[in-house]
Design a protein around this motif. Sequence first.
Motif, PDB file in Angstrom:
ATOM      1  N   LEU B 133     -49.104 -94.786 -65.360  1.00 56.44           N
ATOM      2  CA  LEU B 133     -49.705 -93.817 -65.079  1.00 56.44           C
ATOM      3  C   LEU B 133     -51.379 -93.733 -64.521  1.00 56.44           C
ATOM      4  N   PRO B 134     -51.222 -93.444 -63.485  1.00 58.30           N
ATOM      5  CA  PRO B 134     -53.082 -92.907 -63.321  1.00 58.30           C
ATOM      6  C   PRO B 134     -53.186 -92.207 -63.800  1.00 58.30           C
ATOM      7  N   THR B 135     -54.840 -91.618 -63.820  1.00 62.55           N
ATOM      8  CA  THR B 135     -55.306 -91.099 -64.984  1.00 62.55           C
ATOM      9  C   THR B 135     -55.275 -90.433 -66.230  1.00 62.55           C
ATOM     10  N   LEU B 136     -54.414 -91.887 -66.521  1.00 60.58           N
ATOM     11  CA  LEU B 136     -54.543 -91.697 -68.138  1.00 60.58           C
ATOM     12  C   LEU B 136     -55.709 -92.034 -69.156  1.00 60.58           C
ATOM     13  N   LYS B 137     -56.791 -91.693 -69.929  1.00 55.63           N
ATOM     14  CA  LYS B 137     -57.274 -91.769 -70.660  1.00 55.63           C
ATOM     15  C   LYS B 137     -57.092 -92.469 -72.529  1.00 55.63           C
ATOM     16  N   SER B 138     -56.137 -92.110 -72.533  1.00 58.22           N
ATOM     17  CA  SER B 138     -55.214 -92.270 -73.696  1.00 58.22           C
ATOM     18  C   SER B 138     -53.378 -92.263 -73.979  1.00 58.22           C
ATOM     19  N   VAL B 139     -53.067 -93.529 -74.459  1.00 60.88           N
ATOM     20  CA  VAL B 139     -51.789 -93.012 -75.235  1.00 60.88           C
ATOM     21  C   VAL B 139     -51.245 -93.417 -75.732  1.00 60.88           C
ATOM     22  N   TYR B 140     -50.810 -92.338 -76.659  1.00 59.98           N
ATOM     23  CA  TYR B 140     -50.205 -92.937 -78.055  1.00 59.98           C
ATOM     24  C   TYR B 140     -49.185 -92.684 -78.149  1.00 59.98           C
ATOM     25  N   VAL B 141     -48.445 -94.239 -79.242  1.00 60.21           N
ATOM     26  CA  VAL B 141     -47.313 -93.912 -79.170  1.00 60.21           C
ATOM     27  C   VAL B 141     -46.150 -94.194 -80.662  1.00 60.21           C
ATOM     28  N   TYR B 142     -45.442 -93.126 -80.908  1.00 55.38           N
ATOM     29  CA  TYR B 142     -45.288 -93.207 -82.374  1.00 55.38           C
ATOM     30  C   TYR B 142     -42.586 -93.595 -82.330  1.00 55.38           C
ATOM     31  N   LYS B 143     -43.451 -94.555 -81.840  1.00 58.01           N
ATOM     32  CA  LYS B 143     -41.689 -94.795 -82.719  1.00 58.01           C
ATOM     33  C   LYS B 143     -41.180 -93.901 -83.449  1.00 58.01           C
ATOM     34  N   ILE B 144     -39.660 -92.948 -83.151  1.00 57.14           N
ATOM     35  CA  ILE B 144     -39.223 -92.291 -84.581  1.00 57.14           C
ATOM     36  C   ILE B 144     -37.942 -93.628 -85.416  1.00 57.14           C
ATOM     37  N   ASP B 145     -38.627 -93.677 -86.444  1.00 56.80           N
ATOM     38  CA  ASP B 145     -37.825 -94.762 -86.865  1.00 56.80           C
ATOM     39  C   ASP B 145     -36.857 -93.925 -88.062  1.00 56.80           C
ATOM     40  N   GLU B 146     -36.721 -92.151 -88.395  1.00 60.64           N
ATOM     41  CA  GLU B 146     -35.779 -91.861 -89.216  1.00 60.64           C
ATOM     42  C   GLU B 146     -36.380 -90.338 -89.104  1.00 60.64           C
ATOM     43  N   ILE B 147     -34.980 -89.589 -88.302  1.00 58.53           N
ATOM     44  CA  ILE B 147     -34.794 -88.297 -88.611  1.00 58.53           C
ATOM     45  C   ILE B 147     -34.375 -87.405 -89.087  1.00 58.53           C
ATOM     46  N   LYS B 148     -35.515 -86.786 -90.160  1.00 55.13           N
ATOM     47  CA  LYS B 148     -34.765 -86.258 -91.730  1.00 55.13           C
ATOM     48  C   LYS B 148     -34.137 -84.766 -91.514  1.00 55.13           C
ATOM     49  N   LYS B 149     -34.804 -84.027 -89.603  1.00 52.20           N
ATOM     50  CA  LYS B 149     -34.423 -82.601 -90.335  1.00 52.20           C
ATOM     51  C   LYS B 149     -34.039 -82.464 -88.889  1.00 52.20           C
ATOM     52  N   GLY B 150     -32.762 -81.868 -88.328  1.00 50.35           N
ATOM     53  CA  GLY B 150     -32.522 -82.244 -86.418  1.00 50.35           C
ATOM     54  C   GLY B 150     -32.191 -82.930 -85.559  1.00 50.35           C
ATOM     55  N   GLU B 151     -31.392 -83.654 -86.318  1.00 50.88           N
ATOM     56  CA  GLU B 151     -31.314 -85.387 -85.917  1.00 50.88           C
ATOM     57  C   GLU B 151     -30.981 -84.858 -84.606  1.00 50.88           C
ATOM     58  N   ASP B 152     -29.437 -83.708 -84.448  1.00 48.09           N
ATOM     59  CA  ASP B 152     -28.471 -83.736 -83.104  1.00 48.09           C
ATOM     60  C   ASP B 152     -29.700 -83.340 -82.337  1.00 48.09           C
ATOM     61  N   LEU B 153     -30.663 -83.339 -81.962  1.00 45.51           N
ATOM     62  CA  LEU B 153     -31.455 -82.750 -81.227  1.00 45.51           C
ATOM     63  C   LEU B 153     -31.846 -83.861 -80.109  1.00 45.51           C
ATOM     64  N   ILE B 154     -31.403 -85.385 -80.460  1.00 44.96           N
ATOM     65  CA  ILE B 154     -31.165 -86.113 -79.492  1.00 44.96           C
ATOM     66  C   ILE B 154     -29.832 -86.220 -79.036  1.00 44.96           C
ATOM     67  N   GLY B 155     -28.925 -85.562 -79.266  1.00 44.40           N
ATOM     68  CA  GLY B 155     -27.471 -84.837 -78.713  1.00 44.40           C
ATOM     69  C   GLY B 155     -27.627 -84.152 -78.275  1.00 44.40           C
ATOM     70  N   PHE B 156     -28.686 -82.926 -78.169  1.00 45.39           N
ATOM     71  CA  PHE B 156     -28.943 -81.317 -77.200  1.00 45.39           C
ATOM     72  C   PHE B 156     -29.646 -82.222 -76.287  1.00 45.39           C
ATOM     73  N   LEU B 157     -30.464 -83.417 -75.774  1.00 45.81           N
ATOM     74  CA  LEU B 157     -31.843 -83.372 -75.606  1.00 45.81           C
ATOM     75  C   LEU B 157     -30.569 -84.818 -74.140  1.00 45.81           C
ATOM     76  N   SER B 158     -29.994 -85.697 -74.365  1.00 43.98           N
ATOM     77  CA  SER B 158     -29.479 -86.489 -73.400  1.00 43.98           C
ATOM     78  C   SER B 158     -28.425 -86.132 -72.442  1.00 43.98           C
ATOM     79  N   ASN B 159     -29.417 -87.292 -71.289  1.00 47.96           N
ATOM     80  CA  ASN B 159     -28.354 -86.465 -70.360  1.00 47.96           C
ATOM     81  C   ASN B 159     -27.472 -87.377 -70.397  1.00 47.96           C
TER      82      ASN B 159
END
Lengths: 160, 160
Positions: B133-159
Amino acid sequence: MIQLDDLDRAILRLLKEDARLTISEIAEKLDRPESTIHFRIKKLLEKGAIDHYTILLGEDLRPKKTALVVLQAETPIIEDFLERYVNHIMRTLSMISNVLWVAKSGKDTVIALIGGEDDESLTEFIEENIRTLPTLKSVYVYKIDEIKKGEDLIGFLSNV
Amino acid sequence: MIQLDDLDRAILRLLKEDARLTISEIAEKLDRPESTIHFRIKKLLEKGAIDHYTILLGEDLRPKKTALVVLQAETPIIEDFLERYVNHIMRTLSMISNVLWVAKSGKDTVIALIGGEDDESLTEFIEENIRTLPTLKSVYVYKIDEIKKGEDLIGFLSNV
């Protein structure tokens, strides 16, 4: 792997928007016979395409302000302790009701979504309850000022 | 502000777990008359305590791997352009189906939750579609390796 066709997807999209739609309402919206819709939903449930039905809490019951915090645990002298540090941080955060979401990234990073009534109480909560956690190397706080996609996430994660 | 008592909260918690519970099932679980439960749910809907009913997608329909990315836009020479840069980044990300959640933090930071089929395709997607993407200064990537609370979030947000 679950195979879905266009009709399955259309049904799932409607139910995501409003899971109280009746079979006949869905049938009418998608211009298909009720028997077809009935059969498809039965199959979607059997196949596990629908995990479960739930409710989203209304705005008044959601925290007004949220922040994402990225916590890095310090590396202990005895490296094996790192996992304990991280697990302790995650467990502690998970027990707090206005901590909405807790995840682990890599070996030493914990990410959490925190809710508060307003900017001030959220900041106070983070200062008093997050920054004071032992064994932390760094804490980054990203206040969420606008949600562009997936806004309902907060209503989904909120507790009562 | 919505006032809830213990019974209201108990009903909301049950509906969060399974919104298909019938009035009589809830009445039995909470040991209250059906008429009471019926009345309370009606009131909860009227008061807006329940925003709407929805479904969570099953595991097979959720991305297997997710990452949180924190993007900082570069400060343009003409400072007024910063908002345009940030809005452009948010709009672009929001249109991509495996970008599950997009938010803004402060004036120059965009946070997004990205889904992928596996570690490799997720990394590839981020390299090809986010870091470029143009105009970016920095990108930090945090891979999610384990969800401890609110795991269903992914099922809620999925399309679908």
